[in-house]
Scaffold this motif. Sequence first.
Motif, PDB file in Angstrom:
ATOM      1  N   LYS A   1       1.071  -1.074   0.218  1.00 23.23           N
ATOM      2  CA  LYS A   1      -0.246  -0.462  -0.223  1.00 23.23           C
ATOM      3  C   LYS A   1       1.011   1.282   0.388  1.00 23.23           C
ATOM      4  CE  LYS A   1      -3.771   2.006   0.330  1.00 23.23           C
ATOM      5  NZ  LYS A   1      -5.098   2.044  -0.360  1.00 23.23           N
ATOM      6  N   ARG A   2       1.925   1.208   0.636  1.00 24.14           N
ATOM      7  CA  ARG A   2       2.978   2.919   0.875  1.00 24.14           C
ATOM      8  C   ARG A   2       3.646   2.654  -0.294  1.00 24.14           C
ATOM      9  NH1 ARG A   2       7.170   3.007   5.605  1.00 24.14           N
ATOM     10  NH2 ARG A   2       7.131   4.355   4.488  1.00 24.14           N
ATOM     11  N   LEU A   3       3.542   1.721  -0.949  1.00 25.73           N
ATOM     12  CA  LEU A   3       4.617   1.701  -2.787  1.00 25.73           C
ATOM     13  C   LEU A   3       3.431   1.952  -3.656  1.00 25.73           C
ATOM     14  CD1 LEU A   3       7.088  -1.087  -2.322  1.00 25.73           C
ATOM     15  CD2 LEU A   3       7.284   1.513  -2.176  1.00 25.73           C
ATOM     16  N   GLY A   4       2.128   2.215  -3.084  1.00 30.52           N
ATOM     17  CA  GLY A   4       1.294   2.270  -4.029  1.00 30.52           C
ATOM     18  C   GLY A   4       0.779   1.578  -4.913  1.00 30.52           C
ATOM     19  N   ALA A   5       0.453  -0.030  -4.234  1.00 28.78           N
ATOM     20  CA  ALA A   5      -0.443  -0.893  -4.857  1.00 28.78           C
ATOM     21  C   ALA A   5      -1.827  -1.024  -4.598  1.00 28.78           C
ATOM     22  CB  ALA A   5       0.185  -2.002  -4.930  1.00 28.78           C
ATOM     23  N   LYS A   6      -2.712  -1.319  -5.588  1.00 35.49           N
ATOM     24  CA  LYS A   6      -4.196  -1.018  -4.807  1.00 35.49           C
ATOM     25  C   LYS A   6      -5.038  -2.249  -4.436  1.00 35.49           C
ATOM     26  CE  LYS A   6      -5.856   2.092  -8.637  1.00 35.49           C
ATOM     27  NZ  LYS A   6      -6.651   2.378  -9.700  1.00 35.49           N
ATOM     28  N   VAL A   7      -4.103  -3.095  -3.262  1.00 39.06           N
ATOM     29  CA  VAL A   7      -3.851  -3.568  -2.451  1.00 39.06           C
ATOM     30  C   VAL A   7      -4.687  -4.016  -1.497  1.00 39.06           C
ATOM     31  CG1 VAL A   7      -2.498  -3.135  -0.750  1.00 39.06           C
ATOM     32  CG2 VAL A   7      -2.227  -5.652  -1.294  1.00 39.06           C
ATOM     33  N   GLY A   8      -5.321  -5.403  -1.225  1.00 33.82           N
ATOM     34  CA  GLY A   8      -6.180  -5.421  -0.322  1.00 33.82           C
ATOM     35  C   GLY A   8      -5.957  -7.126   0.630  1.00 33.82           C
ATOM     36  N   LEU A   9      -6.455  -7.481   1.873  1.00 31.41           N
ATOM     37  CA  LEU A   9      -5.844  -8.320   2.850  1.00 31.41           C
ATOM     38  C   LEU A   9      -6.913  -9.548   3.077  1.00 31.41           C
ATOM     39  CD1 LEU A   9      -3.360  -9.681   4.297  1.00 31.41           C
ATOM     40  CD2 LEU A   9      -3.760  -8.034   6.099  1.00 31.41           C
ATOM     41  N   VAL A  10      -7.331 -10.966   3.063  1.00 32.83           N
ATOM     42  CA  VAL A  10      -7.809 -11.656   3.256  1.00 32.83           C
ATOM     43  C   VAL A  10      -7.152 -12.572   4.388  1.00 32.83           C
ATOM     44  CG1 VAL A  10      -9.525 -13.130   3.121  1.00 32.83           C
ATOM     45  CG2 VAL A  10      -9.373 -11.397   1.455  1.00 32.83           C
ATOM     46  N   ASP A  11      -7.812 -12.582   5.490  1.00 29.53           N
ATOM     47  CA  ASP A  11      -6.820 -13.172   6.336  1.00 29.53           C
ATOM     48  C   ASP A  11      -8.019 -15.282   6.563  1.00 29.53           C
ATOM     49  OD1 ASP A  11      -6.308 -15.231   8.768  1.00 29.53           O
ATOM     50  OD2 ASP A  11      -7.249 -13.515  10.775  1.00 29.53           O
ATOM     51  N   ALA A  12      -7.327 -15.690   5.253  1.00 30.58           N
ATOM     52  CA  ALA A  12      -7.521 -16.735   4.867  1.00 30.58           C
ATOM     53  C   ALA A  12      -7.186 -18.200   5.819  1.00 30.58           C
ATOM     54  CB  ALA A  12      -6.698 -17.210   3.460  1.00 30.58           C
ATOM     55  N   ASP A  13      -6.719 -17.616   6.990  1.00 31.16           N
ATOM     56  CA  ASP A  13      -6.861 -18.721   8.335  1.00 31.16           C
ATOM     57  C   ASP A  13      -8.353 -18.444   9.204  1.00 31.16           C
ATOM     58  OD1 ASP A  13      -5.937 -20.448  10.647  1.00 31.16           O
ATOM     59  OD2 ASP A  13      -4.149 -18.655  10.864  1.00 31.16           O
ATOM     60  N   ILE A  14      -8.502 -19.565   8.615  1.00 32.90           N
ATOM     61  CA  ILE A  14     -10.084 -19.892   9.231  1.00 32.90           C
ATOM     62  C   ILE A  14     -10.248 -19.978  11.119  1.00 32.90           C
ATOM     63  CG2 ILE A  14     -12.231 -21.232   8.783  1.00 32.90           C
ATOM     64  CD1 ILE A  14     -11.472 -18.592   6.646  1.00 32.90           C
ATOM     65  N   TYR A  15      -9.429 -20.683  11.304  1.00 33.44           N
ATOM     66  CA  TYR A  15      -9.222 -21.625  12.528  1.00 33.44           C
ATOM     67  C   TYR A  15      -8.838 -20.798  13.285  1.00 33.44           C
ATOM     68  CZ  TYR A  15     -11.155 -25.573   9.741  1.00 33.44           C
ATOM     69  OH  TYR A  15     -11.931 -25.869   8.833  1.00 33.44           O
ATOM     70  N   GLY A  16      -7.941 -20.152  12.812  1.00 34.94           N
ATOM     71  CA  GLY A  16      -7.307 -19.019  13.977  1.00 34.94           C
ATOM     72  C   GLY A  16      -6.584 -17.718  13.335  1.00 34.94           C
ATOM     73  N   PRO A  17      -7.664 -17.055  13.376  1.00 39.84           N
ATOM     74  CA  PRO A  17      -7.371 -15.705  12.700  1.00 39.84           C
ATOM     75  C   PRO A  17      -6.440 -14.490  13.232  1.00 39.84           C
ATOM     76  CG  PRO A  17      -8.974 -15.480  13.129  1.00 39.84           C
ATOM     77  CD  PRO A  17      -8.629 -16.926  13.396  1.00 39.84           C
ATOM     78  N   SER A  18      -6.068 -13.652  12.686  1.00 42.03           N
ATOM     79  CA  SER A  18      -5.108 -12.841  13.925  1.00 42.03           C
ATOM     80  C   SER A  18      -4.782 -11.327  13.105  1.00 42.03           C
ATOM     81  CB  SER A  18      -3.815 -13.344  14.220  1.00 42.03           C
ATOM     82  OG  SER A  18      -3.201 -13.896  12.796  1.00 42.03           O
ATOM     83  N   GLN A  19      -5.587 -11.253  11.507  1.00 45.78           N
ATOM     84  CA  GLN A  19      -5.164 -10.339  11.227  1.00 45.78           C
ATOM     85  C   GLN A  19      -5.859  -9.304  11.638  1.00 45.78           C
ATOM     86  OE1 GLN A  19      -2.678  -9.427   9.302  1.00 45.78           O
ATOM     87  NE2 GLN A  19      -2.089 -11.320   8.724  1.00 45.78           N
ATOM     88  N   ALA A  20      -7.168  -9.146  12.558  1.00 42.75           N
ATOM     89  CA  ALA A  20      -8.158  -8.109  13.427  1.00 42.75           C
ATOM     90  C   ALA A  20      -7.065  -7.797  13.731  1.00 42.75           C
ATOM     91  CB  ALA A  20      -9.280  -8.726  13.820  1.00 42.75           C
ATOM     92  N   ARG A  21      -6.217  -8.178  14.800  1.00 47.52           N
ATOM     93  CA  ARG A  21      -4.854  -8.025  16.023  1.00 47.52           C
ATOM     94  C   ARG A  21      -4.178  -7.163  15.025  1.00 47.52           C
ATOM     95  NH1 ARG A  21      -3.317  -9.157  21.239  1.00 47.52           N
ATOM     96  NH2 ARG A  21      -5.638  -8.993  21.965  1.00 47.52           N
ATOM     97  N   LEU A  22      -3.885  -7.535  14.291  1.00 48.01           N
ATOM     98  CA  LEU A  22      -2.471  -7.344  13.837  1.00 48.01           C
ATOM     99  C   LEU A  22      -2.886  -5.549  13.175  1.00 48.01           C
ATOM    100  CD1 LEU A  22      -1.383 -10.524  12.190  1.00 48.01           C
ATOM    101  CD2 LEU A  22       0.091  -9.502  14.072  1.00 48.01           C
ATOM    102  N   LEU A  23      -3.475  -5.287  13.061  1.00 50.72           N
ATOM    103  CA  LEU A  23      -4.091  -4.212  12.365  1.00 50.72           C
ATOM    104  C   LEU A  23      -5.254  -3.588  12.732  1.00 50.72           C
ATOM    105  CD1 LEU A  23      -4.295  -6.090   8.959  1.00 50.72           C
ATOM    106  CD2 LEU A  23      -2.404  -4.154   9.554  1.00 50.72           C
ATOM    107  N   ALA A  24      -5.132  -4.308  14.063  1.00 50.83           N
ATOM    108  CA  ALA A  24      -6.138  -2.503  15.110  1.00 50.83           C
ATOM    109  C   ALA A  24      -7.778  -2.827  14.471  1.00 50.83           C
ATOM    110  CB  ALA A  24      -5.265  -1.688  15.260  1.00 50.83           C
ATOM    111  N   THR A  25      -8.832  -3.605  14.068  1.00 51.34           N
ATOM    112  CA  THR A  25      -9.788  -4.050  13.853  1.00 51.34           C
ATOM    113  C   THR A  25     -10.482  -4.617  14.374  1.00 51.34           C
ATOM    114  OG1 THR A  25      -9.267  -5.101  11.751  1.00 51.34           O
ATOM    115  CG2 THR A  25      -8.740  -3.380  11.070  1.00 51.34           C
ATOM    116  N   GLU A  26      -9.788  -5.209  15.549  1.00 57.41           N
ATOM    117  CA  GLU A  26     -11.018  -6.166  16.541  1.00 57.41           C
ATOM    118  C   GLU A  26     -12.129  -5.397  16.527  1.00 57.41           C
ATOM    119  OE1 GLU A  26      -8.172  -9.138  18.720  1.00 57.41           O
ATOM    120  OE2 GLU A  26      -7.553  -7.026  18.877  1.00 57.41           O
ATOM    121  N   GLY A  27     -13.265  -6.168  16.500  1.00 54.82           N
ATOM    122  CA  GLY A  27     -14.774  -5.633  17.220  1.00 54.82           C
ATOM    123  C   GLY A  27     -15.503  -5.215  16.200  1.00 54.82           C
TER     124      GLY A  27
END
Length: 337
Positions: free
Chosen positions: A112-138
């Motif tokens: 994203k910082r380099l200018g890409a049009k990018v998104g992120l999917v947390d595909a770790d269905i059983y142990g999702p952690s991206q909401a914590r890593l990117l401050a979107t919990e809740g």
Amino acid sequence: MSDSDPFAAALDAIADPVSGRGLIASGRAAAPRVNDADATASVILDVTGLSGDDRAGLERAIRAKLIGLGGLRDVRIAMTAEKTARRLIVVGSGKGGVGKSTLAANLAVALKRLGAKVGLVDADIYGPSQARLLATEGRRPEAEGQRLLPIESPFGLPMLSMAHLVKPGQAIAWRGPMAGNALGQLIEADWGDVDTLILDLPPGTGDVQLSLIQKHKPAGAIIVSTPQDLALIDATRAIDLFRQATVPIIGLVENMAGYACPHCGEVSDPFGAGGAEAAAGALGVPFLGRVPLEIAIRKASDAGDPPAAHGEAIAQPFLDIAGALMGWLNAKAAPTF
């Protein structure tokens, strides 16, 4: 002059969020068709490349401009969008505990910082952690029709995780087909103008990985390993899985590569040194770089503040890997999903 001209002029007084031109001049909206019998108008609105907020804002603006004009009582807005070509880049590992999710989050932020049009999917269905890593919990995603709308992280990165759909700490005890269907909803969400999705896979080589490969056909895979021999054995299995499925291996990343003492600066190698780079050479795959074992990375990750979002030197390994990935993407065609 046709009866719809005043309505077209009113639409053209509304600015397109992308080009800044009027909705008619930019091609964003078609002149409305007016039904005098029931005093309604129908407008076709092209929402390609617009965020959910932009779409909602345009809908409100159109209604505010048109309702009441010439006695108009209602406006029906039909939204259309072109299918955007997207590349799915999976980040995988043969085992857990090698920092795959941290790498995936920081890689997406760095892109994203380099200018890409990018998104992120947390595909770790059983142990999702991206909401914590990117401050979107809740936070919970909204839906438009049958499709989810991604959540935007504080770092401007659109993302979706199973953690956004279940209660914090809730165990997800699903069999393979159900997990695969849930992952499909995340991937097939309304990503707007995103053209590259980073997928943080669960560790291993099981049902979720196989279902994703078969249905969504990733453009390439990045494998994460520590320098430790045991981790490299499992990383080799992950590489073999993707090769059997004809998914190109973009490269191998060595994580937790060297620990610098915060007091004396001496560098030690608790997990070994150079093992992933040597394995990449032996396996015939590119070596994308190494990320050091840093307390600052661990603290920032726990706080939902990815190092790649900042200007300190600690962001540089992630920016370097993101740069290598962008070079690879620019040299490849973009398969769609």
